[in-house]
Design an enzyme around this catalytic site. Structure first.
Site, PDB file in Angstrom:
ATOM      1  N   ARG A   1       0.849  -1.200   0.000  1.00  0.00           N
ATOM      2  CA  ARG A   1       0.000   0.000   0.000  1.00  0.00           C
ATOM      3  C   ARG A   1       0.888   1.255   0.000  1.00  0.00           C
ATOM      4  NH1 ARG A   1      -1.024   4.741   2.315  1.00  0.00           N
ATOM      5  NH2 ARG A   1      -0.505   3.853   4.343  1.00  0.00           N
ATOM      6  N   ASP A   2       1.419   1.621   1.157  1.00  0.00           N
ATOM      7  CA  ASP A   2       2.220   2.852   1.237  1.00  0.00           C
ATOM      8  C   ASP A   2       3.468   2.761   0.372  1.00  0.00           C
ATOM      9  OD1 ASP A   2       2.290   5.403   2.234  1.00  0.00           O
ATOM     10  OD2 ASP A   2       3.295   4.893   4.100  1.00  0.00           O
TER      11      ASP A   2
ATOM     12  N   HIS B   1       8.555   7.205   8.389  1.00  0.00           N
ATOM     13  CA  HIS B   1       9.238   7.379   7.103  1.00  0.00           C
ATOM     14  C   HIS B   1      10.651   7.864   7.387  1.00  0.00           C
ATOM     15  CE1 HIS B   1       5.969   6.980   4.021  1.00  0.00           C
ATOM     16  NE2 HIS B   1       5.232   7.066   5.112  1.00  0.00           N
TER      17      HIS B   1
ATOM     18  N   CYS C   1       5.788  10.099  -0.255  1.00  0.00           N
ATOM     19  CA  CYS C   1       4.591  10.773   0.211  1.00  0.00           C
ATOM     20  C   CYS C   1       4.390  11.967  -0.717  1.00  0.00           C
ATOM     21  CB  CYS C   1       4.764  11.241   1.657  1.00  0.00           C
ATOM     22  SG  CYS C   1       3.433  12.317   2.204  1.00  0.00           S
TER      23      CYS C   1
ATOM     24  N   ASN D   1       9.202   4.661   3.461  1.00  0.00           N
ATOM     25  CA  ASN D   1       8.972   4.093   4.789  1.00  0.00           C
ATOM     26  C   ASN D   1      10.288   3.510   5.297  1.00  0.00           C
ATOM     27  OD1 ASN D   1       6.286   3.518   3.116  1.00  0.00           O
ATOM     28  ND2 ASN D   1       5.725   3.678   5.254  1.00  0.00           N
TER      29      ASN D   1
HETATM   30 ZN    ZN Z   1       3.218   6.535   5.225  1.00  0.00          ZN
END
Ligand code: ZN
Length: 305
Positions: free
Chosen positions: A13-14, A207, A238, A247
């Site tokens: 996801r991230d 992060h 981001c 991350n």
């Molecule tokens: Zn994040």
């Protein structure tokens, strides 16, 4: 008694959501299979947000439909609103992660509503998810600083958490969305959250944008955190943090914790292989230190401790 910290893998996801290369659903399914195979019990598998805003997550349903279900593996869907919860429930997510942010400007830009409205919506989503038999976590984003407003007072973060407690989330996460946090903040926010919610599990999301990621991980572990988000390969930018380096890398977190005697249950060699595999798919090399330098001691595959 051996200390254990749970790693929540967020690469699916991230890790990939802001990558230039759009991964096919089959690669996302393979990524989730690989991280589960490496020993990860919880994976943030998809987000159920507006596909026009996050094109990489447009195939969330297809990924969830294709992913292999295993006993003990919890697949997490990120949601921002009631429509997202409905999609996550229909896609048979085991868990939902509801995100709020501790900044009025960020909340309006990212979620389209102010903090108070988002917190009220989040509480309702958490209650509905719980009633539907799903595990629930709430993540407070921008808890360590905001790209629009700068410093975020700890009192504001804690007030937001307090407002969500009636919804009884299973877990509360503090997220350093733009990678600006430092260990003193980690200690203060975790202690404050623990005091407010002694029964809740605590998770942190860091992060490594400004190279404080592993220092924050250490502070969180020493403060008794239950779970940490990490992304295989260290991928994960981001949109609000230019030049963000992602991350904290799962391989770096697992390496540090295991060498400290803190168990993660994750096979480091398998993570390193997946980091390389994912880097090939994303057409850029992994960012994690272990992925570049190799493990130490440099032993052959199979040794996980
Ligand atoms: Zn994040």
């Amino acid at each position: 008694m051996e200390r254990k910290v749970e790693i929540v893998e967020v690469a699916p996801r991230d890790g990939i959501q802001n990558e230039r290369v759009l991964l096919p659903s089959a690669d996302k399914i393979e990524l989730i299979r690989r991280v589960a195979e490496a020993g990860t019990d919880r994976v943030e598998a998809a987000s159920f947000v507006n596909p026009r805003r996050v094109p990489q997550m447009a195939d969330a349903e297809a990924v969830m439909a294709g992913v292999e279900r295993r006993p003990g593996l919890s697949l997490i869907g990120l949601v921002l609103n009631a429509a997202g919860l409905e999609r996550a429930r229909a896609a048979r997510c085991d868990e939902v992660n509801v995100v709020v942010v501790a900044s009025e400007t960020f909340s309006r830009k990212n979620q389209g509503a102010g903090m108070a409205d988002m917190a009220a919506a989040a509480a309702a989503i958490l209650q509905d998810a719980r009633a539907a038999g799903m595990r629930t976590s709430v993540t407070v984003g921008a808890a360590f600083g905001c790209p629009f407003e700068g410093e975020v007072p700890a009192d504001r973060v804690l007030a937001m958490i307090e407002s969500l407690l009636p919804a009884q989330p299973h877990e509360i996460a503090l997220a350093d969305t733009i990678g600006c946090g430092v260990p003193t903040q980690v200690r203060a926010l975790l202690a404050g959250t623990r005091a407010l919610a002694p029964a809740a599990r605590l998770r942190c999301h860091f992060h490594n944008t400004r190279n404080t990621g592993l220092a924050n991980v250490l502070a969180a572990v020493e403060a008794g955190v239950d779970a940490l988000d990490a992304s295989t390969g260290g991928f994960g930018g981001c949109p609000f943090a230019p030049a963000a380096t992602g991350n904290v890398a799962t391989e770096d977190v697992v390496y540090m914790l295991e060498r400290m005697g803190v168990a993660t249950g994750i096979d480091l060699d398998a993570v390193l292989r997946t980091a390389q595999w994912l880097g090939e798919r994303l057409e850029r090399p992994p960012i994690g230190g272990l992925s570049r330098a190799g493990r130490f001691p440099a032993v052959s595959a199979g040794a996980c401790a």
